[in-house]
Design an enzyme around this catalytic site. Structure first.
Site, PDB file in Angstrom:
ATOM      1  N   ASN A   1      -0.983   1.628   5.786  1.00  0.00           N
ATOM      2  CA  ASN A   1      -0.174   0.589   5.145  1.00  0.00           C
ATOM      3  C   ASN A   1       0.337  -0.308   6.257  1.00  0.00           C
ATOM      4  OD1 ASN A   1       1.707  -0.933   3.729  1.00  0.00           O
ATOM      5  ND2 ASN A   1       3.262   0.664   3.779  1.00  0.00           N
ATOM      6  N   GLY A   2      -0.026  -1.590   6.220  1.00  0.00           N
ATOM      7  CA  GLY A   2       0.420  -2.512   7.265  1.00  0.00           C
ATOM      8  C   GLY A   2      -0.705  -3.465   7.635  1.00  0.00           C
TER       9      GLY A   2
ATOM     10  N   ARG B   1       3.315   0.104  -5.212  1.00  0.00           N
ATOM     11  CA  ARG B   1       3.105  -0.502  -3.891  1.00  0.00           C
ATOM     12  C   ARG B   1       1.796  -1.273  -3.807  1.00  0.00           C
ATOM     13  NH1 ARG B   1       5.415   1.351   0.719  1.00  0.00           N
ATOM     14  NH2 ARG B   1       7.392   2.335   0.272  1.00  0.00           N
TER      15      ARG B   1
ATOM     16  N   LYS C   1       5.064  -4.054  -6.099  1.00  0.00           N
ATOM     17  CA  LYS C   1       6.514  -3.935  -6.271  1.00  0.00           C
ATOM     18  C   LYS C   1       7.249  -3.865  -4.934  1.00  0.00           C
ATOM     19  CE  LYS C   1      10.142  -3.388  -8.860  1.00  0.00           C
ATOM     20  NZ  LYS C   1      10.648  -4.664  -9.403  1.00  0.00           N
TER      21      LYS C   1
ATOM     22  N   TRP D   1      -2.889  -2.674  -1.585  1.00  0.00           N
ATOM     23  CA  TRP D   1      -2.613  -4.076  -1.864  1.00  0.00           C
ATOM     24  C   TRP D   1      -3.360  -4.815  -0.757  1.00  0.00           C
ATOM     25  CZ3 TRP D   1      -0.283  -8.150   0.806  1.00  0.00           C
ATOM     26  CH2 TRP D   1      -0.032  -9.285   0.041  1.00  0.00           C
TER      27      TRP D   1
ATOM     28  N   GLU E   1      14.823 -18.897 -10.327  1.00  0.00           N
ATOM     29  CA  GLU E   1      14.413 -17.552 -10.751  1.00  0.00           C
ATOM     30  C   GLU E   1      13.572 -17.623 -12.037  1.00  0.00           C
ATOM     31  OE1 GLU E   1      14.164 -14.813  -9.504  1.00  0.00           O
ATOM     32  OE2 GLU E   1      14.186 -13.333 -11.104  1.00  0.00           O
TER      33      GLU E   1
ATOM     34  N   LYS F   1       9.719 -16.271 -12.382  1.00  0.00           N
ATOM     35  CA  LYS F   1       9.307 -15.273 -13.383  1.00  0.00           C
ATOM     36  C   LYS F   1       8.116 -15.790 -14.181  1.00  0.00           C
ATOM     37  CE  LYS F   1      10.965 -12.408 -12.205  1.00  0.00           C
ATOM     38  NZ  LYS F   1      12.048 -11.985 -11.361  1.00  0.00           N
TER      39      LYS F   1
ATOM     40  N   GLU G   1       4.821 -15.882 -11.926  1.00  0.00           N
ATOM     41  CA  GLU G   1       4.242 -14.590 -11.521  1.00  0.00           C
ATOM     42  C   GLU G   1       3.708 -13.797 -12.700  1.00  0.00           C
ATOM     43  OE1 GLU G   1       6.748 -11.479  -9.801  1.00  0.00           O
ATOM     44  OE2 GLU G   1       8.495 -12.457 -10.635  1.00  0.00           O
TER      45      GLU G   1
ATOM     46  N   HIS H   1      14.199 -38.033  -6.758  1.00  0.00           N
ATOM     47  CA  HIS H   1      13.759 -38.200  -5.370  1.00  0.00           C
ATOM     48  C   HIS H   1      12.305 -37.789  -5.178  1.00  0.00           C
ATOM     49  CE1 HIS H   1      17.816 -39.253  -4.377  1.00  0.00           C
ATOM     50  NE2 HIS H   1      18.246 -38.148  -4.969  1.00  0.00           N
TER      51      HIS H   1
ATOM     52  N   CYS I   1       0.839  -1.194   0.000  1.00  0.00           N
ATOM     53  CA  CYS I   1       0.000   0.000   0.000  1.00  0.00           C
ATOM     54  C   CYS I   1       0.879   1.251   0.000  1.00  0.00           C
ATOM     55  CB  CYS I   1      -0.935   0.083   1.202  1.00  0.00           C
ATOM     56  SG  CYS I   1      -2.031  -1.314   1.350  1.00  0.00           S
TER      57      CYS I   1
HETATM   58  C1  F6R Z   1       9.849 -11.228  -8.212  1.00  0.00           C
HETATM   59  C2  F6R Z   1      10.101 -10.117  -7.321  1.00  0.00           C
HETATM   60  C3  F6R Z   1       9.956 -10.340  -5.873  1.00  0.00           C
HETATM   61  C4  F6R Z   1      10.954  -9.484  -5.075  1.00  0.00           C
HETATM   62  C5  F6R Z   1      10.698  -9.639  -3.572  1.00  0.00           C
HETATM   63  C6  F6R Z   1      11.700  -8.861  -2.744  1.00  0.00           C
HETATM   64  O1  F6R Z   1      10.043 -10.882  -9.545  1.00  0.00           O
HETATM   65  O2  F6R Z   1      10.400  -9.039  -7.748  1.00  0.00           O
HETATM   66  O3  F6R Z   1      10.072 -11.681  -5.535  1.00  0.00           O
HETATM   67  O4  F6R Z   1      12.243  -9.887  -5.385  1.00  0.00           O
HETATM   68  O5  F6R Z   1       9.416  -9.190  -3.276  1.00  0.00           O
HETATM   69  O6  F6R Z   1      11.676  -7.511  -3.058  1.00  0.00           O
HETATM   70  P1  F6R Z   1      12.892  -6.561  -2.722  1.00  0.00           P
HETATM   71  O7  F6R Z   1      14.008  -6.952  -3.619  1.00  0.00           O
HETATM   72  O8  F6R Z   1      12.384  -5.190  -3.014  1.00  0.00           O
HETATM   73  O9  F6R Z   1      13.227  -6.779  -1.285  1.00  0.00           O
END
Ligand code: F6R
Length: 606
Positions: A98-99, A27, A601, A74, A478, A482, A485, A501, A2
């Site tokens: 926010n929280g 956010r 983000k 969010w 990773e 990607k 998500e 396994h 948020c």
């Molecule tokens: C995935 C992604 C998230 C962030 C995670 C940590 O593409 O971006 O998994 O890596 O939320 O975020 P930061 O790096 O801002 O601590």
């Protein structure tokens, strides 16, 4: 997560609040809302979805008021609809939050018993009614103090009051909050980024503090209501401009920007003239550290995992890696000779911050690798290594990942050098290769058509797997993250050697499996694992590096070859096709690439 904004001015604030909310959308983008005060009334307008929906509302365009608060959400408690959108208001008070309020159920019971009526399913609404209740007997400062004391959990709050035409209250516990200073107006915001178009003069609130923002001055208080003085920081006044340019999405742009990310990092940290690394001011002695623990979440956690392989390979340090949300609640054995490294793009991730805070409280040595240098994690760690990749807007991290692993690799080289684990001549060779890396990434970025073609198969399948060994294993994780998500399809990253396994049972005719098998130490072993999945019907997309040697396997569905470099650096190149695979899969499905569903983000809730 948020995002919060508040403006106390002598001119109309609604348009400026909307513009700031657009900046805060990274956010959260489930809903947006605004409340202003005019003629002794609180006006509140909220809408589901993006800020642009709120902006289109004709009432917002005509909204009066020189003081107001805004919010992008969010969702945590309650559906992402307009009723649950913030601000939440009673007749007297309006709040953005926010929280998470952990004791909201209990507080709600108490407030209902006092006759308060609730409209939403949110935890935030208890704050509104609690302040309203406390205002019956207390002045503003005391009612806030009393309310904050009753709340369990985390919050950053912005509050306006019906009877106070020159006052916004801000309060922080756990979630970030900043105050900004302008000419005859002052601001409240989740971060300096949201405030930058208005001011570069900022004060960050610490946990437990609250503030009273008037047009001409701001007062700060600690938890018990005692007035405190706080420093005003002057940040760079440049409001970093960043747009999509000719790209369809920020993510596409950010993938293409990766050679620049690497060039920036290399320029900043490599001392070519002295064949050294520009990390000279580490605040602890080399013999003070015998182990290193790397902590992060999501993609940043994968960076930590990647770094483990390099630190073990290059240095004599013991290396541990931890997911922040696990680390913060475990019974950790804190040891004085451990360096704790926190990796975060935003520098605001709640779990990573809490892990840092825990280490600090236990007197540990802390270092952070962050992109946002004004962030809480950067501010509160002992030593900071910025990534220098510029703003990253796409929710799925791409250039920040490459930036993080670059800085971690450079840190591993530096520690190896100062500890005597790596000789200068070997460093020189490694630095030479590293300087070539941006060019190799540029070339690898040109591999496009094949990835576009295979991406539909990943969309249409029930699920897919991403396999790798050694240096390629964190990259497999990773790649899977990607894809899931962005394309909303199930994808699992696994160490190739673990398949037998259990997970091998998942493989069935036609299932797409990405195998990362560069020509490194693990090559032959990974190829054997690849054959095991092919034998069970998997459609294998092999990602390897260019070589004059033929690939030692048959029945591979598709092969993509990245450029070649030394073994340490291959993970950078293997990452590129995986980012593109996820991008094209989502593009073909017509999904919202820069803002995938349910995500944000900056993850400022635990
Ligand atoms: C995935 C992604 C998230 C962030 C995670 C940590 O593409 O971006 O998994 O890596 O939320 O975020 P930061 O790096 O801002 O601590």
């Amino acid at each position: 997560m948020c995002g919060i904004i508040g403006i106390n001015s002598n001119k109309s604030v609604s348009a400026t609040i909307i513009n700031s909310l657009k900046k805060l959308e990274y956010r959260g983008y489930d809903s947006a809302g605004i409340a202003t005060l005019s003629n002794g009334f609180i006006n509140e307008i909220k809408s589901e979805g993006r800020v642009e929906n709120l902006e289109k509302n004709s009432s917002v365009q005509n909204m009066e008021g020189n003081i107001g608060i805004g919010h992008v959400r969010w969702a945590t408690h309650g559906l992402p609809n307009s009723i649950n959108a913030h601000p939440h208001s009673s007749q007297n008070v309006s709040v953005v939050h926010n929280g998470i309020i952990e004791n909201s159920t209990l507080l709600k019971k108490f407030l209902v018993s006092k006759g308060h009526k609730f409209k939403s399913q949110t935890d935030t609404e208890v704050i509104v009614h609690l302040i309203t209740e406390n205002l019956k007997t207390e002045n503003i400062v005391n009612s806030i103090k009393k309310t904050l004391k009753a709340l369990h959990g985390s919050f950053a709050l912005g509050i306006i009051f019906k009877d106070q035409p020159d006052l916004i209250v801000g309060a922080r516990r756990g979630s970030p909050l900043a105050v900004g200073y302008g000419p005859n107006e002052n601001y409240l915001g989740s971060d300096s980024y949201a405030l930058k178009s208005m001011t570069n003069k900022i004060t960050y609130l610490n946990d437990g503090e609250f503030c009273v923002i008037k047009k001409d001055h701001v007062e700060f208080f600690n938890e018990d209501g005692t007035k405190i003085n706080k420093k005003v920081l002057e940040l760079s006044s440049e409001d970093e401009k960043y747009d999509k340019g000719d790209y369809k999405h920020f993510m596409a742009k950010e993938i293409e920007e990766q050679p620049i990310t690497l060039k920036n990092g290399i320029k900043e940290y490599i001392d070519s003239a002295n064949n050294d690394i520009n990390i000279y001011n580490i605040p602890w002695k080399k013999n003070e550290i015998s182990s290193i623990t790397l902590i992060g979440c999501g993609t940043a956690y994968h960076s930590c995992l990647m770094a483990k392989y390099w630190f073990e390979e290059l240095t004599s340090l013991d290396v541990n890696v931890d997911i922040a949300s696990e680390f913060r609640y475990r019974k950790n054995r804190f040891k004085k000779d451990t360096l704790y490294v926190f990796v975060s793009q935003s520098g605001e991730t709640a779990d990573t911050y809490a892990a840092l805070d825990l280490c600090k409280k236990n007197g540990m040595k802390t270092c952070s690798v962050v992109n946002v240098i004004e962030s809480s994690i950067a501010r509160d760690s002992e030593f900071v290594l910025p990534i220098h990749c510029g703003i990253e807007i796409g929710v799925a991290s791409t250039k920040a990942f490459l930036g993080q692993i670059l800085i971690l690799y450079i840190l591993a080289l530096k520690l190896a050098l100062v500890r005597g684990d790596l000789e200068k001549k070997d460093l020189s060779k490694k630095l030479k290769d590293l300087k070539e890396l941006p060019k190799l990434v540029e070339k690898t970025l040109q591999t496009d058509n094949k990835i576009q073609n295979v991406s539909s198969t990943f969309n249409e399948a029930k699920g897919s797997m991403f396999l790798g060994r050694g240096f390629s294993y964190p990259i497999a994780l990773e790649g899977a993250l990607k894809l899931k998500e962005l394309s909303y399809v199930h994808a699992e990253g696994y160490p190739a050697g673990e398949m037998k396994h259990g997970p091998l049972a998942l493989i069935e005719e036609g299932m797409p499996v990405v195998v990362l098998a560069p020509r490194d130490t693990y090559y032959k072993k990974t190829i054997s694992n690849m054959q095991e999945v092919i034998a069970r019907g998997a459609k294998v997309l092999l990602i390897t590096n260019k070589s004059s040697d033929e690939i030692i396997s048959e029945n591979i569905w598709e092969t993509i070859e990245v450029e070649s470099t030394n073994e340490d650096l291959l993970p950078f190149l293997l990452t590129i096709p995986l980012q593109k695979l996820a991008y094209y899969s989502a593009l073909k499905k017509g999904l919202d690439i820069d803002k995938p569903r349910n995500l944000a983000k900056s993850v400022t809730v635990e």
